[in-house]
Scaffold this active site. Structure first.
Site, PDB file in Angstrom:
ATOM      1  N   GLN A  95      10.806  13.316  43.785  1.00 16.43           N
ATOM      2  CA  GLN A  95      10.429  13.011  42.394  1.00 16.43           C
ATOM      3  C   GLN A  95      11.633  12.676  41.516  1.00 16.43           C
ATOM      4  O   GLN A  95      11.460  12.170  40.406  1.00 16.43           O
ATOM      5  CB  GLN A  95       9.666  14.193  41.775  1.00 16.43           C
ATOM      6  CG  GLN A  95       8.293  14.402  42.375  1.00 16.43           C
ATOM      7  CD  GLN A  95       7.577  15.549  41.703  1.00 16.43           C
ATOM      8  OE1 GLN A  95       7.825  16.702  41.997  1.00 16.43           O
ATOM      9  NE2 GLN A  95       6.699  15.241  40.763  1.00 16.43           N
ATOM     10  N   CYS A 118       0.879  16.892  37.867  1.00 15.72           N
ATOM     11  CA  CYS A 118       2.088  16.535  38.605  1.00 15.72           C
ATOM     12  C   CYS A 118       3.016  15.814  37.639  1.00 15.72           C
ATOM     13  O   CYS A 118       2.557  14.957  36.877  1.00 15.72           O
ATOM     14  CB  CYS A 118       1.711  15.615  39.771  1.00 15.72           C
ATOM     15  SG  CYS A 118       3.122  15.031  40.721  1.00 15.72           S
ATOM     16  N   LEU A 119       4.307  16.142  37.670  1.00 18.63           N
ATOM     17  CA  LEU A 119       5.247  15.500  36.740  1.00 18.63           C
ATOM     18  C   LEU A 119       5.360  13.998  36.991  1.00 18.63           C
ATOM     19  O   LEU A 119       5.799  13.261  36.118  1.00 18.63           O
ATOM     20  CB  LEU A 119       6.627  16.164  36.826  1.00 18.63           C
ATOM     21  CG  LEU A 119       6.689  17.593  36.262  1.00 18.63           C
ATOM     22  CD1 LEU A 119       8.073  18.193  36.472  1.00 18.63           C
ATOM     23  CD2 LEU A 119       6.322  17.613  34.781  1.00 18.63           C
ATOM     24  N   GLY A 158       7.005  22.921  38.886  1.00 21.58           N
ATOM     25  CA  GLY A 158       7.490  22.579  40.215  1.00 21.58           C
ATOM     26  C   GLY A 158       8.013  21.161  40.236  1.00 21.58           C
ATOM     27  O   GLY A 158       7.555  20.314  39.451  1.00 21.58           O
ATOM     28  N   HIS A 167       1.553  22.126  46.670  1.00 20.98           N
ATOM     29  CA  HIS A 167       1.740  20.838  45.989  1.00 20.98           C
ATOM     30  C   HIS A 167       3.150  20.296  46.243  1.00 20.98           C
ATOM     31  O   HIS A 167       3.316  19.118  46.578  1.00 20.98           O
ATOM     32  CB  HIS A 167       1.484  21.020  44.490  1.00 20.98           C
ATOM     33  CG  HIS A 167       1.656  19.785  43.665  1.00 20.98           C
ATOM     34  ND1 HIS A 167       0.609  19.152  43.032  1.00 20.98           N
ATOM     35  CD2 HIS A 167       2.760  19.047  43.357  1.00 20.98           C
ATOM     36  CE1 HIS A 167       1.058  18.090  42.385  1.00 20.98           C
ATOM     37  NE2 HIS A 167       2.367  18.001  42.560  1.00 20.98           N
ATOM     38  N   GLU A 168       4.170  21.169  46.110  1.00 24.06           N
ATOM     39  CA  GLU A 168       5.558  20.698  46.260  1.00 24.06           C
ATOM     40  C   GLU A 168       5.889  20.363  47.718  1.00 24.06           C
ATOM     41  O   GLU A 168       6.563  19.379  47.988  1.00 24.06           O
ATOM     42  CB  GLU A 168       6.542  21.727  45.699  1.00 24.06           C
ATOM     43  CG  GLU A 168       6.396  22.006  44.208  1.00 24.06           C
ATOM     44  CD  GLU A 168       6.276  20.762  43.338  1.00 24.06           C
ATOM     45  OE1 GLU A 168       6.878  19.727  43.666  1.00 24.06           O
ATOM     46  OE2 GLU A 168       5.543  20.810  42.327  1.00 24.06           O
ATOM     47  N   HIS A 217       4.729  16.999  48.569  1.00 26.20           N
ATOM     48  CA  HIS A 217       5.651  15.930  48.138  1.00 26.20           C
ATOM     49  C   HIS A 217       6.680  15.631  49.224  1.00 26.20           C
ATOM     50  O   HIS A 217       7.055  14.478  49.436  1.00 26.20           O
ATOM     51  CB  HIS A 217       6.415  16.344  46.873  1.00 26.20           C
ATOM     52  CG  HIS A 217       5.715  16.013  45.591  1.00 26.20           C
ATOM     53  ND1 HIS A 217       5.417  14.724  45.215  1.00 26.20           N
ATOM     54  CD2 HIS A 217       5.277  16.812  44.582  1.00 26.20           C
ATOM     55  CE1 HIS A 217       4.812  14.756  44.019  1.00 26.20           C
ATOM     56  NE2 HIS A 217       4.708  16.007  43.632  1.00 26.20           N
TER      57      HIS A 217
HETATM   58 ZN    ZN Z   1       3.834  16.722  41.944  1.00 28.47          ZN
END
Ligand code: ZN
Length: 168
Positions: free
Chosen positions: A51, A91-92, A46, A133-134, A137
């Site tokens: 991000q 998380c990236l 995701g 989660h997304e 963000h």
């Molecule tokens: Zn994330």
């Protein structure tokens, strides 16, 4: 398509307000394609626009093992959820860090797809976790916000150490 730079924790863009996408232009379609390429390359399941430094309410998800089920969500909103479950997630923007976070086990959401169509999704398991989660963000919320204070401090200390070592 082109790969985008993934912003790590500490970059102010992750805490900025994200505005709704007003119309699905060629630029939005390109952004979605670039975000998917960036997510697959990372690799991750995701990625949200902030991000990659873009303050718009758009995120991409693909939790399939074949990496052939891309989901592009524009202006998504959570509309319902049931039963909470504690599960590990990453998380990236926090490379190599995994923490237990409590989220809905099943979740419903509404969004607009790349064709401008309103869609509804009922998700459970890994997909439910990714959707929450997304969308977080897009509300400038990060997974470490769910951790108890002492735990979040440990994570921040570790990031500080990695920054010093040039590993962040
Ligand atoms: Zn994330």
């Amino acid at each position: 398509m082109s790969k985008l730079e993934i912003k790590k924790y500490g970059d102010g863009v992750l805490r900025k307000k994200n505005v709704p996408v007003e119309s699905i232009t060629a630029e939005i379609k390109k952004l979605a394609a670039d975000m998917l390429e960036t997510m697959y390359d990372a690799p991750g399941v995701g990625l949200a626009a902030p991000q990659v430094g873009v303050s718009l309410r758009i995120c991409v998800i693909d939790v399939s093992s074949e990496k052939n089920s891309p989901l592009v969500m524009i202006n998504p909103e959570i509309t319902g959820g049931e039963s909470k479950i504690l599960a590990e997630e990453g998380c990236l923007s926090f490379p190599g860090m995994y923490e237990n976070v409590k989220r809905f086990e099943k979740v419903s959401a509404e969004y607009t797809d790349l064709n401008g169509k309103k869609k509804k999704i009922d998700a459970d398991g890994f997909l439910a976790k990714a959707v929450q989660h997304e969308i977080d963000h897009l509300d400038a919320k990060l997974f470490i916000d769910y951790l108890p204070d002492w735990k979040r401090k440990t994570v921040e200390k570790e990031i500080k150490r990695r920054k010093k070592a040039g590993d962040w």
